[in-house]
Design an enzyme around this catalytic site. Sequence first.
Site, PDB file in Angstrom:
ATOM      1  N   ARG A  78      12.180  14.611  10.045  1.00  0.00           N
ATOM      2  CA  ARG A  78      11.133  14.058   9.195  1.00  0.00           C
ATOM      3  C   ARG A  78      10.037  13.483  10.089  1.00  0.00           C
ATOM      4  O   ARG A  78      10.303  12.590  10.898  1.00  0.00           O
ATOM      5  CB  ARG A  78      11.708  12.963   8.297  1.00  0.00           C
ATOM      6  CG  ARG A  78      10.658  12.215   7.508  1.00  0.00           C
ATOM      7  CD  ARG A  78      11.259  11.139   6.601  1.00  0.00           C
ATOM      8  NE  ARG A  78      10.198  10.433   5.911  1.00  0.00           N
ATOM      9  CZ  ARG A  78       9.948   9.126   5.998  1.00  0.00           C
ATOM     10  NH1 ARG A  78      10.740   8.348   6.722  1.00  0.00           N
ATOM     11  NH2 ARG A  78       8.939   8.589   5.361  1.00  0.00           N
ATOM     12  N   HIS A 122       1.916   8.243   6.101  1.00  0.00           N
ATOM     13  CA  HIS A 122       2.692   7.140   6.675  1.00  0.00           C
ATOM     14  C   HIS A 122       1.683   6.127   7.233  1.00  0.00           C
ATOM     15  O   HIS A 122       1.644   5.843   8.420  1.00  0.00           O
ATOM     16  CB  HIS A 122       3.664   7.655   7.735  1.00  0.00           C
ATOM     17  CG  HIS A 122       4.843   6.746   8.002  1.00  0.00           C
ATOM     18  ND1 HIS A 122       6.159   7.161   7.875  1.00  0.00           N
ATOM     19  CD2 HIS A 122       4.899   5.450   8.386  1.00  0.00           C
ATOM     20  CE1 HIS A 122       6.966   6.152   8.188  1.00  0.00           C
ATOM     21  NE2 HIS A 122       6.217   5.098   8.507  1.00  0.00           N
ATOM     22  N   GLU A 167       6.765   4.399   1.748  1.00  0.00           N
ATOM     23  CA  GLU A 167       6.763   2.952   1.487  1.00  0.00           C
ATOM     24  C   GLU A 167       5.421   2.430   1.000  1.00  0.00           C
ATOM     25  O   GLU A 167       4.763   1.637   1.696  1.00  0.00           O
ATOM     26  CB  GLU A 167       7.189   2.177   2.740  1.00  0.00           C
ATOM     27  CG  GLU A 167       8.576   2.525   3.254  1.00  0.00           C
ATOM     28  CD  GLU A 167       9.067   1.579   4.340  1.00  0.00           C
ATOM     29  OE1 GLU A 167       8.314   0.694   4.770  1.00  0.00           O
ATOM     30  OE2 GLU A 167      10.225   1.743   4.765  1.00  0.00           O
ATOM     31  N   ASN A 295      14.190   4.237   2.140  1.00  0.00           N
ATOM     32  CA  ASN A 295      14.320   3.657   3.473  1.00  0.00           C
ATOM     33  C   ASN A 295      15.044   2.335   3.310  1.00  0.00           C
ATOM     34  O   ASN A 295      14.663   1.515   2.474  1.00  0.00           O
ATOM     35  CB  ASN A 295      12.952   3.389   4.107  1.00  0.00           C
ATOM     36  CG  ASN A 295      12.184   4.672   4.401  1.00  0.00           C
ATOM     37  OD1 ASN A 295      12.731   5.772   4.301  1.00  0.00           O
ATOM     38  ND2 ASN A 295      10.924   4.533   4.775  1.00  0.00           N
ATOM     39  N   TYR A 297      16.974  -1.022   5.383  1.00  0.00           N
ATOM     40  CA  TYR A 297      17.267  -1.723   6.632  1.00  0.00           C
ATOM     41  C   TYR A 297      18.108  -2.979   6.447  1.00  0.00           C
ATOM     42  O   TYR A 297      19.078  -3.194   7.158  1.00  0.00           O
ATOM     43  CB  TYR A 297      15.958  -2.097   7.349  1.00  0.00           C
ATOM     44  CG  TYR A 297      15.245  -0.880   7.883  1.00  0.00           C
ATOM     45  CD1 TYR A 297      15.547  -0.372   9.142  1.00  0.00           C
ATOM     46  CD2 TYR A 297      14.289  -0.206   7.127  1.00  0.00           C
ATOM     47  CE1 TYR A 297      14.930   0.764   9.633  1.00  0.00           C
ATOM     48  CE2 TYR A 297      13.657   0.941   7.614  1.00  0.00           C
ATOM     49  CZ  TYR A 297      13.993   1.414   8.871  1.00  0.00           C
ATOM     50  OH  TYR A 297      13.381   2.551   9.352  1.00  0.00           O
ATOM     51  N   GLU A 366      15.110   6.846   5.915  1.00  0.00           N
ATOM     52  CA  GLU A 366      15.111   6.017   7.128  1.00  0.00           C
ATOM     53  C   GLU A 366      16.250   5.017   7.048  1.00  0.00           C
ATOM     54  O   GLU A 366      16.468   4.407   6.007  1.00  0.00           O
ATOM     55  CB  GLU A 366      13.825   5.182   7.285  1.00  0.00           C
ATOM     56  CG  GLU A 366      12.610   5.944   7.691  1.00  0.00           C
ATOM     57  CD  GLU A 366      11.366   5.050   7.801  1.00  0.00           C
ATOM     58  OE1 GLU A 366      11.509   3.840   8.085  1.00  0.00           O
ATOM     59  OE2 GLU A 366      10.276   5.573   7.586  1.00  0.00           O
TER      60      GLU A 366
HETATM   61  C1  GBH Z   1       9.798   1.201   7.917  1.00  0.00           C
HETATM   62  O1  GBH Z   1       9.221   0.061   7.420  1.00  0.00           O
HETATM   63  C2  GBH Z   1       8.691   2.135   8.307  1.00  0.00           C
HETATM   64  O2  GBH Z   1       8.622   3.240   7.440  1.00  0.00           O
HETATM   65  C3  GBH Z   1       8.739   2.562   9.727  1.00  0.00           C
HETATM   66  O3  GBH Z   1       7.497   3.100  10.067  1.00  0.00           O
HETATM   67  C4  GBH Z   1       9.125   1.384  10.580  1.00  0.00           C
HETATM   68  O4  GBH Z   1       9.029   1.683  11.939  1.00  0.00           O
HETATM   69  C5  GBH Z   1      10.536   1.024  10.238  1.00  0.00           C
HETATM   70  O5  GBH Z   1      10.687   0.794   8.875  1.00  0.00           O
HETATM   71  C6  GBH Z   1      11.090  -0.195  10.964  1.00  0.00           C
HETATM   72  O6  GBH Z   1      10.422  -1.360  10.586  1.00  0.00           O
HETATM   73  O7  GBH Z   1       6.807  -8.847  10.327  1.00  0.00           O
HETATM   74  O8  GBH Z   1       5.362  -9.126   8.412  1.00  0.00           O
HETATM   75  O9  GBH Z   1       4.523  -8.090  10.383  1.00  0.00           O
HETATM   76  C7  GBH Z   1      10.114  -0.910   6.968  1.00  0.00           C
HETATM   77  C8  GBH Z   1       9.323  -2.060   6.448  1.00  0.00           C
HETATM   78  C9  GBH Z   1       7.449  -3.174   7.313  1.00  0.00           C
HETATM   79  C10 GBH Z   1       9.631  -3.929   7.802  1.00  0.00           C
HETATM   80  C11 GBH Z   1       6.921  -4.100   8.370  1.00  0.00           C
HETATM   81  C12 GBH Z   1       9.081  -4.798   8.883  1.00  0.00           C
HETATM   82  C13 GBH Z   1       7.305  -6.197   9.448  1.00  0.00           C
HETATM   83  C14 GBH Z   1       6.089  -6.801   8.854  1.00  0.00           C
HETATM   84  N1  GBH Z   1       8.792  -2.793   7.590  1.00  0.00           N
HETATM   85  N2  GBH Z   1       7.796  -5.237   8.485  1.00  0.00           N
HETATM   86  S1  GBH Z   1       5.660  -8.328   9.552  1.00  0.00           S
END
Ligand code: GBH
Length: 458
Positions: A78, A122, A167, A295, A297, A366
Amino acid sequence: MTDFPSFPRHFVFGAATAAYQIEGAVREGGRGDSIWDTFVRLPGRVDGGDSGDTACDHYHRHAEDIALLKELGVDSYRFSIAWPRVQPTGTGPANPAGLDFYARLVDRLLEAGVEPAVTLYHWDLPQALEDRGGWRNRDTALRFAEYASVVAEALADRVPRWITLNEPWCSAFLGYANGHHAPGAREGTPALAAAHHLLVGHGHAMGALRAAGVREAGITLNPDHVTPATPGPEDTAAALRAETQRNLVWTEPLLAGRYPESEEDTWGELITRQTFRRPGDLELISAPMDFLGINYYTPAVVRDAPHREPDPRLRTADDNRFAAVGMPGVRHTAMDWPVAPHTLHALLVSLRDRYGDALPPIHITENGSAEHDEPAPDGTVHDTDRISYLDGHLRAVAAALADGVDVRGYYVWSLLDNFEWAHGYSKRFGIVHVDYATQRRTPKDSYHWYRRLIAARR
Ligand code: GBH
């Protein structure tokens, strides 16, 4: 770990990346500026003043990266297409050099026996469109459909799986409500308009993909598993507001063709005074999808909280009277995210229970973790924490399958260490280590573990 979770024979294993996080070469091939090229230059917005100018130099090193994918044995890769490579100002005919880069990438993936899965968006909106209001402006949804159609006409014959948006919560709320992501705005109703226009753009893009003959198309969301900090009524109501802002704002229009019932309690006059919705929008947005990308986490535990901004005129769209609480006693990753794989299982089951037959098959597009990797002098990384994170979440997916949730695939985030948005290069999510000074790639232990897991399924 030698005992692997087991999966159906046709389950898709993959790895994921995104254009701005890996490509670099931001001034090559006629690429235009995106909102991230602008944002990274604003002082203080990205850790270390980092930018994606070079990133993993994937633009020049994609042959090596495809070899890593082939050796890994994934079924699917992807990646995202940078809109400003294809349409440098966000509109008009394709820039041939931009489209060619992706056509070559697709051909080489197919030669390596890896199926391409394309994400159209993205987060790298052409800056020229942001100059005209970006996602606050409904016209951007139409421009997105035009771009989708340009790309699909060129690649639909060779790319089986298509994702419209990655997202959209991040685009709308990090982009226009709390300003943590490009374009860095902090707004109220305009951020909700952005959310709506992203959905409208998704709907139009689905039409463009269908018209080009695409048979497997969907969207990728980042739904949260939300639980109230206590079972009391205040925290329970706060959890519903969190769920509305994070999940229901997307899943209700997409999967049920309605706006969330709880939206007025969540946004008050920011939403009751909206003027951006039009008749017919819900029909467009809820057109059937072939899969839903998720996605995942980390979970969210929330409690009731007052508005952060007392003056209603100054409130942003993410000021919804809830606050996150910590999860003591569980391991946290380098992002400081609690690791709780069972919440992925619970989220998948709850989506199926809420939407039933209206829930399309799911791809986990993800999942992965940033860890405090310490490379040995030879570049190897013994990332046992990442392996246990991936193992736990794959077991959660297997448990959801056993409960009858139709999950078709899983993509690890990420193939490579890369530009982690507002965190710059300080956070490493890769199963392959990247030494940014030399661009040397070294597979971590997790890469070898994932390779064995995929091989064991066969
Ligand atoms: C995904 O976002 C994304 O699709 C991917 O690009 C990214 O690399 C991956 O996860 C890992 O993060 O601390 O307030 O500045 C997940 C959502 C959005 C979570 C940004 C972490 C930090 C924002 N992510 N967030 S902040």
